[in-house]
Design a protein around this motif. Sequence first.
Motif, PDB file in Angstrom:
ATOM      1  N   UNK A   1      24.449   8.612  -7.155  1.00 19.49           N
ATOM      2  CA  UNK A   1      24.302   7.858  -5.904  1.00 19.49           C
ATOM      3  C   UNK A   1      23.356   8.532  -4.914  1.00 19.49           C
ATOM      4  N   UNK A   2      22.695   9.614  -5.363  1.00 19.65           N
ATOM      5  CA  UNK A   2      21.884  10.445  -4.454  1.00 19.65           C
ATOM      6  C   UNK A   2      20.876   9.658  -3.612  1.00 19.65           C
ATOM      7  N   UNK A   3      20.271   8.623  -4.199  1.00 20.10           N
ATOM      8  CA  UNK A   3      19.213   7.905  -3.480  1.00 20.10           C
ATOM      9  C   UNK A   3      19.731   6.731  -2.658  1.00 20.10           C
ATOM     10  N   UNK A   4      21.018   6.428  -2.779  1.00 17.45           N
ATOM     11  CA  UNK A   4      21.565   5.277  -2.035  1.00 17.45           C
ATOM     12  C   UNK A   4      21.836   5.642  -0.584  1.00 17.45           C
ATOM     13  N   UNK A   5      21.901   4.633   0.254  1.00 24.32           N
ATOM     14  CA  UNK A   5      22.318   4.879   1.626  1.00 24.32           C
ATOM     15  C   UNK A   5      23.797   5.255   1.628  1.00 24.32           C
ATOM     16  N   UNK A   6      24.170   6.153   2.506  1.00 24.80           N
ATOM     17  CA  UNK A   6      25.565   6.609   2.555  1.00 24.80           C
ATOM     18  C   UNK A   6      26.525   5.444   2.742  1.00 24.80           C
ATOM     19  N   UNK A   7      26.112   4.456   3.561  1.00 22.24           N
ATOM     20  CA  UNK A   7      27.002   3.335   3.875  1.00 22.24           C
ATOM     21  C   UNK A   7      27.297   2.446   2.659  1.00 22.24           C
ATOM     22  N   UNK A   8      26.489   2.602   1.588  1.00 18.94           N
ATOM     23  CA  UNK A   8      26.698   1.771   0.403  1.00 18.94           C
ATOM     24  C   UNK A   8      27.784   2.336  -0.514  1.00 18.94           C
ATOM     25  N   UNK A   9      28.294   3.514  -0.183  1.00 20.29           N
ATOM     26  CA  UNK A   9      29.290   4.172  -1.045  1.00 20.29           C
ATOM     27  C   UNK A   9      30.720   3.857  -0.590  1.00 20.29           C
ATOM     28  N   UNK A  10      31.658   4.021  -1.513  1.00 17.26           N
ATOM     29  CA  UNK A  10      33.065   3.819  -1.160  1.00 17.26           C
ATOM     30  C   UNK A  10      33.514   4.972  -0.267  1.00 17.26           C
ATOM     31  N   UNK A  11      34.666   4.809   0.370  1.00 18.66           N
ATOM     32  CA  UNK A  11      35.192   5.857   1.249  1.00 18.66           C
ATOM     33  C   UNK A  11      35.343   7.197   0.540  1.00 18.66           C
ATOM     34  N   UNK A  12      35.874   7.146  -0.681  1.00 15.31           N
ATOM     35  CA  UNK A  12      36.097   8.383  -1.428  1.00 15.31           C
ATOM     36  C   UNK A  12      34.783   9.060  -1.787  1.00 15.31           C
ATOM     37  N   UNK A  13      33.787   8.226  -2.131  1.00 13.84           N
ATOM     38  CA  UNK A  13      32.463   8.789  -2.450  1.00 13.84           C
ATOM     39  C   UNK A  13      31.832   9.379  -1.193  1.00 13.84           C
ATOM     40  N   UNK A  14      31.990   8.687  -0.069  1.00 12.95           N
ATOM     41  CA  UNK A  14      31.422   9.204   1.189  1.00 12.95           C
ATOM     42  C   UNK A  14      32.065  10.536   1.578  1.00 12.95           C
ATOM     43  N   UNK A  15      33.373  10.642   1.344  1.00  5.84           N
ATOM     44  CA  UNK A  15      34.013  11.907   1.699  1.00  5.84           C
ATOM     45  C   UNK A  15      33.512  13.025   0.781  1.00  5.84           C
ATOM     46  N   UNK A  16      33.192  12.688  -0.467  1.00  5.94           N
ATOM     47  CA  UNK A  16      32.636  13.703  -1.363  1.00  5.94           C
ATOM     48  C   UNK A  16      31.218  14.102  -0.923  1.00  5.94           C
ATOM     49  N   UNK A  17      30.484  13.143  -0.351  1.00 10.15           N
ATOM     50  CA  UNK A  17      29.169  13.487   0.211  1.00 10.15           C
ATOM     51  C   UNK A  17      29.376  14.475   1.375  1.00 10.15           C
ATOM     52  N   UNK A  18      30.390  14.217   2.181  1.00 11.04           N
ATOM     53  CA  UNK A  18      30.675  15.119   3.310  1.00 11.04           C
ATOM     54  C   UNK A  18      31.058  16.514   2.800  1.00 11.04           C
ATOM     55  N   UNK A  19      31.779  16.561   1.690  1.00 11.20           N
ATOM     56  CA  UNK A  19      32.145  17.858   1.094  1.00 11.20           C
ATOM     57  C   UNK A  19      30.872  18.545   0.586  1.00 11.20           C
ATOM     58  N   UNK A  20      29.977  17.760  -0.033  1.00  9.10           N
ATOM     59  CA  UNK A  20      28.710  18.315  -0.534  1.00  9.10           C
ATOM     60  C   UNK A  20      27.887  18.880   0.631  1.00  9.10           C
ATOM     61  N   UNK A  21      27.857  18.150   1.737  1.00 10.40           N
ATOM     62  CA  UNK A  21      27.118  18.626   2.918  1.00 10.40           C
ATOM     63  C   UNK A  21      27.714  19.954   3.406  1.00 10.40           C
ATOM     64  N   UNK A  22      29.050  20.023   3.391  1.00 13.42           N
ATOM     65  CA  UNK A  22      29.717  21.268   3.801  1.00 13.42           C
ATOM     66  C   UNK A  22      29.340  22.408   2.858  1.00 13.42           C
ATOM     67  N   UNK A  23      29.278  22.118   1.545  1.00 16.95           N
ATOM     68  CA  UNK A  23      28.964  23.168   0.565  1.00 16.95           C
ATOM     69  C   UNK A  23      27.531  23.682   0.701  1.00 16.95           C
ATOM     70  N   UNK A  24      26.624  22.827   1.207  1.00 13.55           N
ATOM     71  CA  UNK A  24      25.242  23.261   1.432  1.00 13.55           C
ATOM     72  C   UNK A  24      25.199  24.458   2.383  1.00 13.55           C
ATOM     73  N   UNK A  25      26.197  24.544   3.254  1.00 10.46           N
ATOM     74  CA  UNK A  25      26.260  25.668   4.206  1.00 10.46           C
ATOM     75  C   UNK A  25      26.757  26.942   3.528  1.00 10.46           C
ATOM     76  N   UNK A  26      27.203  26.820   2.267  1.00  9.52           N
ATOM     77  CA  UNK A  26      27.808  27.929   1.546  1.00  9.52           C
ATOM     78  C   UNK A  26      28.892  28.613   2.399  1.00  9.52           C
TER      79      UNK A  26
END
Length: 272
Positions: A137-162
């Motif tokens: 789903x990397x190239x999709x707009x965030x709003x096109x994802x389900x709630x659970x997928x969006x929360x995983x994107x938020x987790x991924x963003x957090x992990x970028x900070x290491x």
Amino acid sequence: MLKLQKLTKAFGPNVAVDSADVIVDRPAMIGIIGRSGAGKSTLLRMLNCLTEATSGQILFDGRDITALKGTEKRHWQSECAMIFQQFNLVPRMDVVSNVLHGTLNRRSTLATMFNLFPNEDIHRAIDILDRLGIAEHAAKRAEALSGGQQQRVAIARALMQDPKIILADEPIASLDPMNAQVVMQSLRQIHEEDGRMVIANLHTLDTARRYCDRVIGMRDGRIVFDGIPSQLTTGVARDIYGADASFSEAATSTEIETLDRTAKERAALELA
Ligand SMILES: Nc1ncnc2c1ncn2[C@@H]1O[C@H](COP(=O)(O)OP(=O)(O)OP(=O)(O)O)[C@@H](O)[C@H]1O
Ligand SMILES: [Mg+2]
């Protein structure tokens, strides 16, 4: 490692967190439970310096977090990434750019203005998305994802900070049970594989017991329980949620029945 000493936050006469003492000596996965208004979010916000403590201290590896200012404070905030109930993504922006925003605190203003990300960061973002099972789903707009997928994107963003610590404020409160399970499993996986500390505010006892190795129960700003999930007896649940609680807030009736059984009875039931 992490030590809270008489940590207190008062909003006028209202004491939201009252003299909290907690010692975490290894990177555990901790669930904080309690009724609405118990002080769970205020506690997390103090850990991330989003809210200033009224008194008391937060120590991390000997550093006094409550005393940090300016650059040092921002550095600490990137060491403890925060995840929220409402994901806080940029809805119209693509998933990978949302994830790359986890590196903003260490990029120049110019690079930020022109949305320039080093290739290395882009690869890392994709790897993290892959790890969380959402790279497709990397190239999709965030709003096109389900709630659970969006929360995983938020987790991924957090992990970028290491980050050393992941603070999650009701990460599954807006999700259906299936997505809630996937998100909690992702947090658990990050904790186990990376050895990162995870502290999550959770509404239900059930979730805390299932995914956390330590549970802290708060009531009216005070810590009334701090132990392992198997110590969460009905009596303890009543202390946390109040004697008048219907327990629908805390757990299902089956859950309470399970809590009532002794370990021996449970073992016998499992064998049957
Ligand atoms: N910015 C603020 N100004 C004034 N009072 C506040 C503020 N933030 C929190 N409080 C109060 O502090 C107390 C604890 O609030 P907090 O949000 O920490 O509870 P909580 O356990 O996270 O509740 P919930 O489960 O509803 O999220 C409440 O009485 C709340 O009204
Ligand atoms: Mg809250």
